[in-house]
Design an enzyme around this catalytic site. Structure first.
Site, PDB file in Angstrom:
ATOM      1  N   ASN A 129      20.470 -26.600 -13.420  1.00 39.82           N
ATOM      2  CA  ASN A 129      20.908 -27.610 -14.393  1.00 39.82           C
ATOM      3  C   ASN A 129      20.270 -28.977 -14.205  1.00 39.82           C
ATOM      4  O   ASN A 129      20.039 -29.689 -15.186  1.00 39.82           O
ATOM      5  CB  ASN A 129      22.438 -27.712 -14.396  1.00 39.82           C
ATOM      6  CG  ASN A 129      22.982 -28.156 -13.072  1.00 39.82           C
ATOM      7  OD1 ASN A 129      22.517 -27.734 -12.024  1.00 39.82           O
ATOM      8  ND2 ASN A 129      23.960 -29.024 -13.098  1.00 39.82           N
ATOM      9  N   GLU A 225      27.281 -27.416  -2.097  1.00 43.80           N
ATOM     10  CA  GLU A 225      27.638 -28.323  -3.207  1.00 43.80           C
ATOM     11  C   GLU A 225      27.960 -27.422  -4.385  1.00 43.80           C
ATOM     12  O   GLU A 225      27.055 -26.801  -4.947  1.00 43.80           O
ATOM     13  CB  GLU A 225      26.455 -29.248  -3.547  1.00 43.80           C
ATOM     14  CG  GLU A 225      26.047 -30.195  -2.440  1.00 43.80           C
ATOM     15  CD  GLU A 225      27.066 -31.298  -2.205  1.00 43.80           C
ATOM     16  OE1 GLU A 225      27.869 -31.584  -3.117  1.00 43.80           O
ATOM     17  OE2 GLU A 225      27.076 -31.859  -1.106  1.00 43.80           O
ATOM     18  N   CYS A 259      27.630 -30.496 -12.760  1.00 49.14           N
ATOM     19  CA  CYS A 259      28.751 -30.142 -11.895  1.00 49.14           C
ATOM     20  C   CYS A 259      29.867 -31.175 -12.000  1.00 49.14           C
ATOM     21  O   CYS A 259      31.029 -30.835 -12.005  1.00 49.14           O
ATOM     22  CB  CYS A 259      28.272 -29.994 -10.460  1.00 49.14           C
ATOM     23  SG  CYS A 259      27.378 -31.427  -9.852  1.00 49.14           S
ATOM     24  N   GLU A 440      26.133 -35.047   0.389  1.00 45.48           N
ATOM     25  CA  GLU A 440      24.736 -35.383   0.087  1.00 45.48           C
ATOM     26  C   GLU A 440      24.643 -36.879  -0.191  1.00 45.48           C
ATOM     27  O   GLU A 440      25.643 -37.539  -0.469  1.00 45.48           O
ATOM     28  CB  GLU A 440      24.241 -34.572  -1.125  1.00 45.48           C
ATOM     29  CG  GLU A 440      23.989 -33.128  -0.717  1.00 45.48           C
ATOM     30  CD  GLU A 440      23.194 -32.284  -1.700  1.00 45.48           C
ATOM     31  OE1 GLU A 440      23.340 -32.475  -2.918  1.00 45.48           O
ATOM     32  OE2 GLU A 440      22.434 -31.413  -1.233  1.00 45.48           O
TER      33      GLU A 440
HETATM   34  P1  NAD Z   1      24.258 -19.907  -9.147  1.00 45.73           P
HETATM   35  O1  NAD Z   1      25.240 -19.958  -8.040  1.00 45.73           O
HETATM   36  O2  NAD Z   1      24.257 -18.731 -10.036  1.00 45.73           O
HETATM   37  O3  NAD Z   1      22.756 -20.010  -8.573  1.00 45.73           O
HETATM   38  C1  NAD Z   1      22.339 -21.063  -7.749  1.00 45.73           C
HETATM   39  C2  NAD Z   1      21.138 -20.602  -6.933  1.00 45.73           C
HETATM   40  O4  NAD Z   1      21.524 -19.572  -6.025  1.00 45.73           O
HETATM   41  C3  NAD Z   1      19.999 -20.017  -7.744  1.00 45.73           C
HETATM   42  O5  NAD Z   1      18.777 -20.432  -7.190  1.00 45.73           O
HETATM   43  C4  NAD Z   1      20.203 -18.526  -7.577  1.00 45.73           C
HETATM   44  O6  NAD Z   1      19.026 -17.763  -7.789  1.00 45.73           O
HETATM   45  C5  NAD Z   1      20.655 -18.456  -6.133  1.00 45.73           C
HETATM   46  N1  NAD Z   1      21.403 -17.251  -5.762  1.00 45.73           N
HETATM   47  C6  NAD Z   1      22.151 -16.453  -6.567  1.00 45.73           C
HETATM   48  N2  NAD Z   1      22.727 -15.463  -5.835  1.00 45.73           N
HETATM   49  C7  NAD Z   1      22.349 -15.651  -4.546  1.00 45.73           C
HETATM   50  C8  NAD Z   1      22.621 -14.966  -3.321  1.00 45.73           C
HETATM   51  N3  NAD Z   1      23.425 -13.905  -3.273  1.00 45.73           N
HETATM   52  N4  NAD Z   1      22.080 -15.452  -2.188  1.00 45.73           N
HETATM   53  C9  NAD Z   1      21.288 -16.545  -2.198  1.00 45.73           C
HETATM   54  N5  NAD Z   1      20.971 -17.222  -3.339  1.00 45.73           N
HETATM   55  C10 NAD Z   1      21.501 -16.786  -4.499  1.00 45.73           C
HETATM   56  O7  NAD Z   1      24.470 -21.250  -9.963  1.00 45.73           O
HETATM   57  P2  NAD Z   1      23.770 -21.716 -11.317  1.00 45.73           P
HETATM   58  O8  NAD Z   1      24.276 -20.902 -12.469  1.00 45.73           O
HETATM   59  O9  NAD Z   1      22.305 -21.794 -11.106  1.00 45.73           O
HETATM   60  O10 NAD Z   1      24.338 -23.216 -11.421  1.00 45.73           O
HETATM   61  C11 NAD Z   1      25.577 -23.518 -11.978  1.00 45.73           C
HETATM   62  C12 NAD Z   1      26.627 -23.804 -10.917  1.00 45.73           C
HETATM   63  O11 NAD Z   1      26.128 -24.762  -9.985  1.00 45.73           O
HETATM   64  C13 NAD Z   1      27.868 -24.431 -11.506  1.00 45.73           C
HETATM   65  O12 NAD Z   1      29.007 -23.884 -10.908  1.00 45.73           O
HETATM   66  C14 NAD Z   1      27.735 -25.895 -11.124  1.00 45.73           C
HETATM   67  O13 NAD Z   1      28.938 -26.599 -11.083  1.00 45.73           O
HETATM   68  C15 NAD Z   1      27.096 -25.789  -9.792  1.00 45.73           C
HETATM   69  N6  NAD Z   1      26.449 -27.055  -9.431  1.00 45.73           N
HETATM   70  C16 NAD Z   1      26.979 -27.823  -8.414  1.00 45.73           C
HETATM   71  C17 NAD Z   1      26.404 -29.063  -8.092  1.00 45.73           C
HETATM   72  C18 NAD Z   1      26.948 -29.945  -6.998  1.00 45.73           C
HETATM   73  O14 NAD Z   1      26.230 -30.817  -6.521  1.00 45.73           O
HETATM   74  N7  NAD Z   1      28.196 -29.793  -6.581  1.00 45.73           N
HETATM   75  C19 NAD Z   1      25.289 -29.500  -8.803  1.00 45.73           C
HETATM   76  C20 NAD Z   1      24.791 -28.696  -9.824  1.00 45.73           C
HETATM   77  C21 NAD Z   1      25.367 -27.473 -10.121  1.00 45.73           C
END
Ligand code: NAD
Length: 462
Positions: A129, A225, A259, A440
């Site tokens: 995102n 995060e 997020c 962070e």
């Molecule tokens: P996601 O958890 O699906 O994926 C995040 C990353 O993890 C991707 O690079 C993905 O390929 C990888 N991944 C997926 N499965 C994995 C596994 N089993 N082992 C290791 N890596 C794996 O999240 P998304 O859909 O890309 O992002 C949306 C989510 O991220 C939302 O819940 C959002 O709130 C959160 N987010 C949090 C923050 C924060 O700073 N707190 C910032 C941005 C987004």
């Protein structure tokens, strides 16, 4: 990668890393890390500053890539690159002040020395995102602290991160910054790799749980995060227009895919109409269209799963009898079906336990809930497994800060939310409860990539 504004267009292609390539990336990073950790802090800081300059130099081009692969409108994409660059500069400053501070206490018969050391190779796994800034939030402190990094961007947004880190790598010793590409398999292989000393992950809670299970096998350190369900509490002395403008800008920024976007609004019942009307008026001004079109103030959602999920939430809210108002305008109505576009929606009469209130919707649909007392508003705000951000809106800053102090979140804002460029405000950012583990930005963000080493030396007397 598909351009979410024009799904028939390929935004770019990236090769999925193979298992031997992942091993080679980690090995090369481990080799480079030793010399990097031994490099003078001042030199490390200078190199980070040069990275910041490089990112600034190619920010225009990177912002176009970001708009094309994520769907982020250009002004926001440019801002993201600027913030990413600044994070490298800020971390250079923290390296100079925090890392050079070595504590030594000398007594008559003993000497105590406390210093800080990097972990080694850190795996940085980021979502789609806000990929550039979220990668920089990890890479800048990790490098400043003396670690090497292996970064895995999201398969939905690998282009900007890969390009930005290629620029960064050219200012650093060979091998120190690695990028591997792919989805869960590649991320999983990285987490399980024996030479990864720490995993720094930004993404969803379910993924974090998988990572935690995999990391448990070798007791690898983790930093998370995660998602949020940020409440905005409007107090009854808030100016309706001011509060509504700020809340709408925060809720629909990046089509709600942040997020810490405002994800639910609580308004006082006795002034509910005034706040609802102002929120509707502010949302009506949003113009949804191609992220590269300067007329657009809101782009598409990133992918078809997002589109389907938000449509379903909208349908279910309507089916439950709620009034869902579709707002905003379509910049190019004829091109509407060629992108993952959604108009901003407001659920005008949501109840606190509705699905659209209790889930992290992560898209352009915003529920408005009424409350009778501030205590009730606070209780509803805290009635969630999440604890990322929150905001209180009021003309009385003391009153608002008093309420903010009671919110269970990592960060609370008053009269602002997403529009506070928190990465640059140098405050620790992270979530409590199921929104995260670790911090962070700021000196605390640097600390996540450091361990302590204490030497307690005793003189031997004969
Ligand atoms: P996601 O958890 O699906 O994926 C995040 C990353 O993890 C991707 O690079 C993905 O390929 C990888 N991944 C997926 N499965 C994995 C596994 N089993 N082992 C290791 N890596 C794996 O999240 P998304 O859909 O890309 O992002 C949306 C989510 O991220 C939302 O819940 C959002 O709130 C959160 N987010 C949090 C923050 C924060 O700073 N707190 C910032 C941005 C987004």
């Amino acid at each position: 990668m598909i351009n979410p504004s024009r799904v028939a267009e390929i935004a770019g292609r990236i090769r999925i890393s193979t298992s031997p390539e992942i091993d080679a990336a980690v090995d090369a990073a481990a080799l480079a890390q030793r010399a990097w950790a031994a490099t003078e802090v001042e030199e490390r800081a200078e190199r980070l500053e040069r990275i910041a300059q490089r990112i600034e130099t190619c920010a225009g081009e990177l912002a176009q890539t970001l708009a094309r692969e994520v769907g982020t409108v250009i002004p926001m994409a440019s801002g993201e690159l600027k913030t990413a660059a600044t994070l490298f500069r800020l971390m250079a400053g923290h390296a100079r002040t925090d890392l050079l501070r070595r504590q030594e206490i000398t007594g008559e018969d003993a000497r105590l020395q406390i210093s800080r050391r990097p972990y080694g190779v850190v795996a940085c796994i980021v979502p789609w995102n806000a990929p550039a800034v979220l990668a920089a939030q990890k890479v800048a402190p990790a490098l400043a602290a003396g670690n090497a990094v292996v970064v895995k961007p999201s398969p939905f947004a690998p282009l900007t991160v890969t390009a930005m880190l290629t620029e960064a790598a050219s200012e650093l010793p060979d091998g120190l910054v690695q990028v591997v590409n792919g989805g869960a398999d590649v991320g999983g292989a990285l987490v399980e790799h024996p030479r990864i000393a720490k995993v720094s992950f930004t993404g969803g809670g379910t993924t974090a749980a998988s990572i935690m299970r995999a990391a448990a096998a070798r007791l690898t350190a983790v930093h998370f995060e995660l998602g949020g369900n940020d409440p905005a509490i409007v107090l009854d002395d808030a100016d309706p227009q001011q509060a509504a403008n700020g809340i709408i800008a925060s809720a629909f920024c990046r089509s709600g895919q942040i997020c810490y976007a405002v994800k639910r609004v609580y308004v006082p019942r006795h002034r509910a109409d005034a706040y609802r009307d102002a929120l509707v008026a502010a949302a009506e001004r949003l113009r949804v269209g191609d992220a590269l079109d300067p007329r657009s103030t809101m782009g598409p959602v990133n992918n078809s799963a997002q589109l389907g999920r938000i449509r379903l939430l909208d349908e279910r809210a309507r089916a439950a009898g709620r009034t869902v108002l579709t707002t905003g305008t379509r910049v190019e109505p004829d091109a509407w079906d060629s992108g993952y576009f959604l108009q901003p929606a407001l659920v005008l009469d949501a109840e606190h336990h509705d699905e659209v209130v209790s889930v992290e919707q992560f898209g352009p649909i915003l529920p408005i809930v009424t409350y009778d007392t501030e205590q009730e508003a606070l209780a509803m705000a805290n009635d969630t497994v999440y604890g990322l951000g929150a905001s209180v809106w009021s003309s009385d800053i003391d009153r608002a800060m008093h309420i903010a102090a009671g919110i269970e979140s990592g960060v609370s804002f008053v009269n602002a939310h997403v529009q506070s460029d928190l990465a640059l405000r140098e405050m620790p950012f992270g979530g409590v409860k199921q929104s995260g583990m670790g911090w962070e930005n700021s000196a605390e963000g640097l600390g996540e990539y450091l361990q302590f080493h204490s030497v307690d030396a005793h003189l031997v007397t004969r």
